[in-house]
Scaffold this motif. Structure first.
Motif: not given
Length: 159
Positions: A115-140
């Protein structure tokens, strides 16, 4: 780079990597600055299902992260990921996340999340490059119902 189990003596160093109150809050949920070193030490003692790691460049620690094991949910969560500010912007975060996936995978659980704060764009980009994807909105939404903030939850989908 080498991932090693976290040992006593590095608490103050890791705490110093949070450069302001917002970074302390990202790591601990507490908007304090400077980061209390005893809080870092308490992370490792709080739960036997939390494995703490340091990423080393030679003998220099450059990153910290945790692997939270949840047998009941059959899942692992990567957490409290931070990189030494002196080496940020050099791909260390990506290397750290990929290194943490090794013990996460060896744990044998079916899913790996973070889990990551939505405003942490640098971390989100890193996680995406590592193979992470968002869980479905309802689950989130469901997972955020009992959280102090609305996190962006991500699942490891592979490289």
């Amino acid at each position: 780079m080498e991932l090693r189990g976290f040992t006593s003596g590095y608490d103050g160093l890791v705490a110093s990597w949070a450069v302001d109150a917002s970074e302390v809050e990202l790591l601990s949920g507490r908007p304090e600055y400077p980061f209390p070193a005893e809080l870092t030490a308490s992370w490792r003692k709080a739960d036997p299902d939390i494995e703490s790691y340091l990423l080393f460049d030679g003998e220099r620690p450059v990153g910290y992260g945790e692997v939270w094991l949840d047998e009941e949910e059959d899942e692992v969560e990567l957490a409290r990921i931070i990189v030494d500010p002196a080496v940020r912007g050099r791909g260390i975060g990506l290397e750290l996340v990929r290194a943490l996936l090794e013990p996460a995978g060896k744990a044998g659980f079916s899913e790996v999340f973070l889990r990551v704060r939505p405003e942490n764009a640098v971390a989100i980009a890193t996680y995406q490059r590592s193979g992470f994807v968002d869980v479905p909105a309802g689950l989130m939404d469901e997972w955020n119902a009992d959280q102090p903030v609305a996190y962006r939850w991500m699942r490891y989908a592979g490289d």
